[in-house]
Design a protein around this motif. Sequence first.
Motif, PDB file in Angstrom:
ATOM      1  N   TRP A  30      -9.374   9.289   4.741  1.00 15.41           N
ATOM      2  CA  TRP A  30      -8.499   8.651   3.758  1.00 15.41           C
ATOM      3  C   TRP A  30      -9.202   8.347   2.439  1.00 15.41           C
ATOM      4  O   TRP A  30      -8.566   8.328   1.390  1.00 15.41           O
ATOM      5  CB  TRP A  30      -7.870   7.391   4.351  1.00 15.41           C
ATOM      6  N   GLU A  31     -10.511   8.138   2.471  1.00 13.20           N
ATOM      7  CA  GLU A  31     -11.241   7.884   1.223  1.00 13.20           C
ATOM      8  C   GLU A  31     -11.190   9.115   0.323  1.00 13.20           C
ATOM      9  O   GLU A  31     -10.991   8.999  -0.885  1.00 13.20           O
ATOM     10  CB  GLU A  31     -12.683   7.491   1.522  1.00 13.20           C
ATOM     11  N   SER A  32     -11.377  10.299   0.904  1.00 11.96           N
ATOM     12  CA  SER A  32     -11.303  11.539   0.119  1.00 11.96           C
ATOM     13  C   SER A  32      -9.907  11.765  -0.424  1.00 11.96           C
ATOM     14  O   SER A  32      -9.737  12.192  -1.574  1.00 11.96           O
ATOM     15  CB  SER A  32     -11.709  12.741   0.974  1.00 11.96           C
ATOM     16  N   VAL A  33      -8.893  11.475   0.389  1.00 11.54           N
ATOM     17  CA  VAL A  33      -7.509  11.621  -0.058  1.00 11.54           C
ATOM     18  C   VAL A  33      -7.246  10.693  -1.249  1.00 11.54           C
ATOM     19  O   VAL A  33      -6.660  11.093  -2.255  1.00 11.54           O
ATOM     20  CB  VAL A  33      -6.513  11.323   1.087  1.00 11.54           C
ATOM     21  N   ALA A  34      -7.705   9.445  -1.149  1.00  8.65           N
ATOM     22  CA  ALA A  34      -7.488   8.469  -2.220  1.00  8.65           C
ATOM     23  C   ALA A  34      -8.159   8.922  -3.517  1.00  8.65           C
ATOM     24  O   ALA A  34      -7.569   8.823  -4.596  1.00  8.65           O
ATOM     25  CB  ALA A  34      -8.013   7.102  -1.808  1.00  8.65           C
ATOM     26  N   LYS A  35      -9.377   9.441  -3.422  1.00 11.29           N
ATOM     27  CA  LYS A  35     -10.086   9.915  -4.616  1.00 11.29           C
ATOM     28  C   LYS A  35      -9.394  11.129  -5.218  1.00 11.29           C
ATOM     29  O   LYS A  35      -9.211  11.222  -6.426  1.00 11.29           O
ATOM     30  CB  LYS A  35     -11.537  10.251  -4.278  1.00 11.29           C
ATOM     31  N   ARG A  36      -9.026  12.076  -4.354  1.00 13.21           N
ATOM     32  CA  ARG A  36      -8.391  13.312  -4.820  1.00 13.21           C
ATOM     33  C   ARG A  36      -7.047  13.035  -5.480  1.00 13.21           C
ATOM     34  O   ARG A  36      -6.721  13.595  -6.525  1.00 13.21           O
ATOM     35  CB  ARG A  36      -8.233  14.285  -3.651  1.00 13.21           C
ATOM     36  N   GLU A  37      -6.257  12.143  -4.871  1.00 20.98           N
ATOM     37  CA  GLU A  37      -4.920  11.834  -5.394  1.00 20.98           C
ATOM     38  C   GLU A  37      -4.940  10.708  -6.428  1.00 20.98           C
ATOM     39  O   GLU A  37      -3.893  10.356  -6.971  1.00 20.98           O
ATOM     40  CB  GLU A  37      -3.989  11.460  -4.243  1.00 20.98           C
ATOM     41  N   LYS A  38      -6.122  10.107  -6.631  1.00 18.86           N
ATOM     42  CA  LYS A  38      -6.279   8.991  -7.569  1.00 18.86           C
ATOM     43  C   LYS A  38      -5.305   7.858  -7.254  1.00 18.86           C
ATOM     44  O   LYS A  38      -4.563   7.389  -8.116  1.00 18.86           O
ATOM     45  CB  LYS A  38      -6.115   9.470  -9.005  1.00 18.86           C
ATOM     46  N   ILE A  39      -5.324   7.443  -5.992  1.00 20.02           N
ATOM     47  CA  ILE A  39      -4.460   6.347  -5.563  1.00 20.02           C
ATOM     48  C   ILE A  39      -5.302   5.267  -4.897  1.00 20.02           C
ATOM     49  O   ILE A  39      -6.437   5.510  -4.473  1.00 20.02           O
ATOM     50  CB  ILE A  39      -3.355   6.825  -4.595  1.00 20.02           C
ATOM     51  N   GLN A  40      -4.749   4.089  -4.793  1.00 18.31           N
ATOM     52  CA  GLN A  40      -5.446   2.979  -4.145  1.00 18.31           C
ATOM     53  C   GLN A  40      -4.443   1.928  -3.699  1.00 18.31           C
ATOM     54  O   GLN A  40      -3.257   2.038  -3.974  1.00 18.31           O
ATOM     55  CB  GLN A  40      -6.475   2.365  -5.092  1.00 18.31           C
ATOM     56  N   GLY A  41      -4.935   0.937  -3.006  1.00 18.74           N
ATOM     57  CA  GLY A  41      -4.124  -0.212  -2.614  1.00 18.74           C
ATOM     58  C   GLY A  41      -2.886   0.144  -1.816  1.00 18.74           C
ATOM     59  O   GLY A  41      -2.946   0.880  -0.832  1.00 18.74           O
ATOM     60  N   MET A  42      -1.760  -0.390  -2.268  1.00 24.88           N
ATOM     61  CA  MET A  42      -0.500  -0.243  -1.549  1.00 24.88           C
ATOM     62  C   MET A  42      -0.061   1.212  -1.458  1.00 24.88           C
ATOM     63  O   MET A  42       0.466   1.638  -0.434  1.00 24.88           O
ATOM     64  CB  MET A  42       0.594  -1.075  -2.234  1.00 24.88           C
ATOM     65  N   GLU A  43      -0.300   1.979  -2.497  1.00 21.43           N
ATOM     66  CA  GLU A  43       0.091   3.390  -2.486  1.00 21.43           C
ATOM     67  C   GLU A  43      -0.663   4.146  -1.379  1.00 21.43           C
ATOM     68  O   GLU A  43      -0.085   4.970  -0.672  1.00 21.43           O
ATOM     69  CB  GLU A  43      -0.197   4.017  -3.847  1.00 21.43           C
ATOM     70  N   LEU A  44      -1.948   3.852  -1.202  1.00 22.54           N
ATOM     71  CA  LEU A  44      -2.731   4.476  -0.144  1.00 22.54           C
ATOM     72  C   LEU A  44      -2.219   4.033   1.230  1.00 22.54           C
ATOM     73  O   LEU A  44      -2.089   4.859   2.142  1.00 22.54           O
ATOM     74  CB  LEU A  44      -4.214   4.125  -0.290  1.00 22.54           C
ATOM     75  N   GLU A  45      -1.902   2.752   1.368  1.00 23.62           N
ATOM     76  CA  GLU A  45      -1.391   2.258   2.648  1.00 23.62           C
ATOM     77  C   GLU A  45      -0.053   2.915   2.995  1.00 23.62           C
ATOM     78  O   GLU A  45       0.212   3.227   4.155  1.00 23.62           O
ATOM     79  CB  GLU A  45      -1.253   0.736   2.624  1.00 23.62           C
ATOM     80  N   LEU A  46       0.792   3.134   1.986  1.00 20.43           N
ATOM     81  CA  LEU A  46       2.066   3.821   2.226  1.00 20.43           C
ATOM     82  C   LEU A  46       1.839   5.274   2.642  1.00 20.43           C
ATOM     83  O   LEU A  46       2.558   5.802   3.497  1.00 20.43           O
ATOM     84  CB  LEU A  46       2.958   3.744   0.989  1.00 20.43           C
ATOM     85  N   LEU A  47       0.846   5.909   2.049  1.00 21.97           N
ATOM     86  CA  LEU A  47       0.523   7.281   2.424  1.00 21.97           C
ATOM     87  C   LEU A  47       0.030   7.342   3.873  1.00 21.97           C
ATOM     88  O   LEU A  47       0.417   8.236   4.639  1.00 21.97           O
ATOM     89  CB  LEU A  47      -0.535   7.848   1.478  1.00 21.97           C
ATOM     90  N   LYS A  48      -0.788   6.360   4.281  1.00 25.35           N
ATOM     91  CA  LYS A  48      -1.241   6.278   5.672  1.00 25.35           C
ATOM     92  C   LYS A  48      -0.054   6.059   6.610  1.00 25.35           C
ATOM     93  O   LYS A  48       0.033   6.663   7.678  1.00 25.35           O
ATOM     94  CB  LYS A  48      -2.239   5.129   5.850  1.00 25.35           C
ATOM     95  N   LEU A  49       0.850   5.179   6.202  1.00 20.23           N
ATOM     96  CA  LEU A  49       2.036   4.901   7.017  1.00 20.23           C
ATOM     97  C   LEU A  49       2.894   6.155   7.154  1.00 20.23           C
ATOM     98  O   LEU A  49       3.402   6.454   8.241  1.00 20.23           O
ATOM     99  CB  LEU A  49       2.843   3.759   6.402  1.00 20.23           C
ATOM    100  N   GLU A  50       3.056   6.899   6.071  1.00 18.36           N
ATOM    101  CA  GLU A  50       3.814   8.151   6.121  1.00 18.36           C
ATOM    102  C   GLU A  50       3.166   9.131   7.107  1.00 18.36           C
ATOM    103  O   GLU A  50       3.844   9.790   7.893  1.00 18.36           O
ATOM    104  CB  GLU A  50       3.885   8.784   4.735  1.00 18.36           C
ATOM    105  N   GLY A  51       1.840   9.191   7.098  1.00 19.96           N
ATOM    106  CA  GLY A  51       1.125  10.048   8.048  1.00 19.96           C
ATOM    107  C   GLY A  51       1.344   9.601   9.482  1.00 19.96           C
ATOM    108  O   GLY A  51       1.512  10.421  10.383  1.00 19.96           O
ATOM    109  N   ALA A  52       1.343   8.281   9.710  1.00 14.18           N
ATOM    110  CA  ALA A  52       1.564   7.747  11.056  1.00 14.18           C
ATOM    111  C   ALA A  52       2.972   8.066  11.542  1.00 14.18           C
ATOM    112  O   ALA A  52       3.169   8.439  12.700  1.00 14.18           O
ATOM    113  CB  ALA A  52       1.317   6.244  11.082  1.00 14.18           C
TER     114      ALA A  52
END
Length: 180
Positions: free
Chosen positions: A135-157
Amino acid sequence: MAERRAEAILLVALLLLGCSGHLVPVTEAVWLTIPSSGTKCVSEEIQSNVVVLADYYIVDEEHAHLHTATISSRVTSPYGNNLHHNENVTHGQFAFTTSEAGNYLACFWIGGKHQEAAGLTIGLDWKIGIAAKDWESVAKREKIQGMELELLKLEGAVQAIHDNLIYLKNSSFFNIKGFT
């Protein structure tokens, strides 16, 4: 009727996930005691096209002073194909994408000349699917953080849960009397 039961099972599973505070699958290392002679194996039922990552290492503090203590390992697919084999190491890793659905087996045994009667303890950190995602690489590549990253993780789940339900629906799990 069967669809309602499946929906009820899904609802209960989602509630349990939500109540436990873990919306994204969490992985933790397990400790295994390897007997002085013989093998200790663990298996996981995994679908095809799923990423698997694992680290294993000797954690036996009692024998930390013995630099001769080593382990060997082998990982096989449901059809018996060798996916990983390593001998006489203190730690190792394996990574692969599954090509077939079924039970993947990881076996460990004491290597080298270690003859301790009590065996050795190893740590095994086995991650599959969404838990193996970096997820750290995804966040860097997509330039996202915080709530947006958590939503992306939730979407994956949610996608992983959906894929598992499709897998269960197509497998023999729901062929139990009352689920068909």
